[in-house]
Enzyme design. Structure first.
Site, PDB file in Angstrom:
ATOM      1  N   ASN A   9      72.376 -44.463  71.567  1.00  0.00           N
ATOM      2  CA  ASN A   9      71.869 -45.054  72.808  1.00  0.00           C
ATOM      3  C   ASN A   9      72.337 -46.505  72.826  1.00  0.00           C
ATOM      4  OD1 ASN A   9      70.421 -46.102  74.937  1.00  0.00           O
ATOM      5  ND2 ASN A   9      68.393 -45.778  74.004  1.00  0.00           N
ATOM      6  N   TRP A  10      73.311 -46.773  73.674  1.00  0.00           N
ATOM      7  CA  TRP A  10      73.863 -48.134  73.707  1.00  0.00           C
ATOM      8  C   TRP A  10      72.953 -49.109  74.450  1.00  0.00           C
ATOM      9  CZ3 TRP A  10      79.893 -48.796  74.251  1.00  0.00           C
ATOM     10  CH2 TRP A  10      80.509 -48.248  73.106  1.00  0.00           C
ATOM     11  N   LYS A  11      71.925 -48.583  75.125  1.00  0.00           N
ATOM     12  CA  LYS A  11      70.998 -49.448  75.897  1.00  0.00           C
ATOM     13  C   LYS A  11      71.816 -50.350  76.829  1.00  0.00           C
ATOM     14  CE  LYS A  11      67.674 -48.901  72.211  1.00  0.00           C
ATOM     15  NZ  LYS A  11      66.531 -49.412  71.462  1.00  0.00           N
ATOM     16  N   HIS A  91      62.416 -43.040  77.574  1.00  0.00           N
ATOM     17  CA  HIS A  91      62.537 -43.978  76.450  1.00  0.00           C
ATOM     18  C   HIS A  91      61.415 -45.012  76.549  1.00  0.00           C
ATOM     19  CE1 HIS A  91      64.063 -47.030  73.750  1.00  0.00           C
ATOM     20  NE2 HIS A  91      64.854 -46.106  73.246  1.00  0.00           N
ATOM     21  N   GLU A  93      61.392 -48.069  76.127  1.00  0.00           N
ATOM     22  CA  GLU A  93      61.745 -49.305  76.843  1.00  0.00           C
ATOM     23  C   GLU A  93      61.625 -49.111  78.348  1.00  0.00           C
ATOM     24  OE1 GLU A  93      65.467 -49.887  74.816  1.00  0.00           O
ATOM     25  OE2 GLU A  93      64.365 -50.362  72.987  1.00  0.00           O
ATOM     26  N   GLU A 161      60.420 -41.433  68.603  1.00  0.00           N
ATOM     27  CA  GLU A 161      60.774 -42.830  68.375  1.00  0.00           C
ATOM     28  C   GLU A 161      59.515 -43.685  68.346  1.00  0.00           C
ATOM     29  OE1 GLU A 161      65.198 -43.504  69.658  1.00  0.00           O
ATOM     30  OE2 GLU A 161      63.835 -44.134  71.240  1.00  0.00           O
ATOM     31  N   GLY A 167      64.360 -51.204  66.637  1.00  0.00           N
ATOM     32  CA  GLY A 167      64.957 -52.532  66.555  1.00  0.00           C
ATOM     33  C   GLY A 167      64.267 -53.484  65.590  1.00  0.00           C
ATOM     34  N   SER A 207      65.408 -47.683  64.042  1.00  0.00           N
ATOM     35  CA  SER A 207      65.994 -48.349  62.872  1.00  0.00           C
ATOM     36  C   SER A 207      66.722 -47.400  61.932  1.00  0.00           C
ATOM     37  CB  SER A 207      64.920 -49.154  62.117  1.00  0.00           C
ATOM     38  OG  SER A 207      64.417 -50.205  62.932  1.00  0.00           O
ATOM     39  N   GLY A 228      70.022 -46.611  68.077  1.00  0.00           N
ATOM     40  CA  GLY A 228      70.284 -47.720  68.986  1.00  0.00           C
ATOM     41  C   GLY A 228      71.347 -48.636  68.407  1.00  0.00           C
ATOM     42  N   GLY A 229      70.916 -49.729  67.782  1.00  0.00           N
ATOM     43  CA  GLY A 229      71.826 -50.773  67.321  1.00  0.00           C
ATOM     44  C   GLY A 229      72.989 -50.270  66.483  1.00  0.00           C
TER      45      GLY A 229
END
Ligand code: 13P
Length: 247
Positions: A9-11, A91, A93, A161, A167, A207, A228-229
Site C-alpha cells: 500500500n503506497w498510500k 483502511h 487511515e 492492521e 508506521g 510495521s 506500507g512503508g
C-alpha cells in the site's frame, strides 16, 4: 490451499520516477510462487498497471456509486478501467481521516464486487482499544458491519492492521497475531460457512519489514501481508515477498 499474497500500500506516496521500483520488483520476482499486489496512488495506477508484468495492481479506495456528481471521487469501474484488479477498503487511515463507517465500507465493497474487483477490507483496533482488551470485540464489529453478504474467497481478502502498529515499528506478539487471525477466520466461518472462510486470504499489516516478515508469515492463518512503508522500495519489498514465498 490459499495462495499467498504480498500486498503493498503506497498510500499518498509516489511520483512517476518511483515507477522504477516496479521495474526492479518485476525483475526480481519471476521465481516467486505468491501473488504480488501493489496499490499506488490513483495518479500512478494506469501507468503502473501497464508496466507491472506479473504483478496485480490495485487502488486504495473507491466510491460506492458507479458514477455521478461526486467531485474528487473515483468509482470502482474507473479503477478497473485504469488497470486495477483489487481495491483496499476501510483502511484505518480512511476511517480516521474521512470518517468512514463500517456501513460506508460495506457499500464500497458492494460497488467493488459489482465491478469485479477483489476487495481487501481492513480491520484493526486502536491503541486504546488494545490496551482495554477490546481487540476481538472491535474486530467482530468491523467484520460484521464492513463485509456484505455474498463474499467468495476469490473476491474477498481481509487485512488485520492494528492501528497502533501502523508506521510505528510496533508489532503485536506472534501469539496475538495468531489469535486475531484465527478469530477472523472463525467469524467468517460462522457467517459465510467453513468453505468460504477457509479460502479467504487473511493478511497481517502494521510495521512489516524484511527483518520480521519471516516470523510473521510462520503464524497460522497468516496468508500474507499488507505492507506500507516497506513496499515503497524494491530493496525492502523483495525480501518480504521472498520470505512469504519460502513460508
Ligand atoms: P506500515 O507497513 O508502514 O506500518 O503500514 C501498514 C499499512 O497501513 C498498510 O496498509
Amino acid at each position: 490451499m490459499r495462495r499467498k499474497l504480498a500486498a503493498g500500500n503506497w498510500k499518498m506516496n509516489g511520483l512517476a520516477a518511483d515507477l522504477a521500483q516496479i521495474d526492479m520488483l518485476v525483475a526480481a520476482l519471476p521465481s516467486c510462487d505468491v501473488d504480488v499486489l501493489i496499490c499506488p496512488p490513483t495518479t500512478l495506477l494506469e501507468r503502473m498497471s501497464r508496466r507491472a508484468t506479473g504483478i496485480f495492481t490495485g487502488a486504495q479506495d473507491c466510491h460506492a456509486a458507479t458514477n455521478g456528481a461526486h467531485t474528487g471521487d473515483v468509482s470502482a469501474a474507473m479503477l478497473v478501467d485504469a488497470g486495477a484488479s483489487h481495491v483496499i477498503l476501510g483502511h484505518s487511515e480512511r476511517r480516521a481521516d474521512h470518517g468512514e463507517t463500517d456501513a460506508a465500507v460495506c457499500a464500497k465493497l458492494l460497488a467493488a464486487w459489482a465491478a469485479d474487483l477483489v476487495a481487501v477490507v481492513c480491520v484493526g483496533e486502536t491503541q486504546a482499544q488494545y490496551e482495554s482488551g477490546e481487540t476481538l470485540d472491535v474486530i467482530r464489529r468491523q467484520l460484521a458491519g464492513s463485509i456484505p453478504d455474498g463474499p467468495t474467497s476469490a473476491r474477498l481478502v481481509v487485512a488485520y492492521e492494528p492501528v497502533w502498529a501502523i508506521g510505528t515499528g510496533l508489532v503485536p506478539s506472534l501469539a496475538e497475531i495468531g489469535a486475531v487471525h484465527g478469530f477472523i477466520r472463525a467469524e467468517l466461518a460462522a457467517r459465510f460457512g467453513e468453505r468460504t472462510a477457509q479460502g479467504v486470504r487473511l493478511l497481517y499489516g502494521g510495521s512489516v519489514k524484511p527483518g520480521n516478515a519471516a516470523q510473521i508469515f510462520a503464524v497460522a492463518d497468516v496468508d500474507g501481508a499488507l505492507v506500507g512503508g516497506a513496499s515503497l522500495k524494491a530493496d525492502d519489498f523483495v525480501p518480504i515477498v521472498t520470505a512469504l514465498n519460502a513460508a
